[in-house]
Write a protein that holds these residues in place. Structure first.
Motif: not given
Length: 69
Positions: A5-18
């Motif tokens: 879940l933490g990895l998914s949240l991190t990936a979502l935040l990185v994708a949102g920033f990009i």
């Protein structure tokens, strides 16, 4: 399960920033202002990164008034 879940949240935040990065770059740019800047931001929101690439190549669309650059 927590690390997944933490990895998914991190990936979502990185994708949102990009995804948001071109909008920030246009907002901070001095190449355009006013309605033209709004047009480019809307183009990025609805068309994607391709609009940002076009912004880098084409902006400003018209001649800027009061600028001797």
């Amino acid at each position: 399960m927590t690390s997944i879940l933490g990895l998914s949240l991190t990936a979502l935040l990185v994708a949102g920033f990009i995804w948001f990065l071109p909008i920030l770059l246009i907002l901070r740019s001095r190449k355009t202002n006013g309605a033209e800047k709004l047009f480019w931001i809307l183009a990025v929101v609805f068309v994607s990164w391709f609009a940002w690439i076009l912004y880098l190549l084409l902006a400003p669309l018209g001649e800027r008034k009061g600028s001797e650059h």
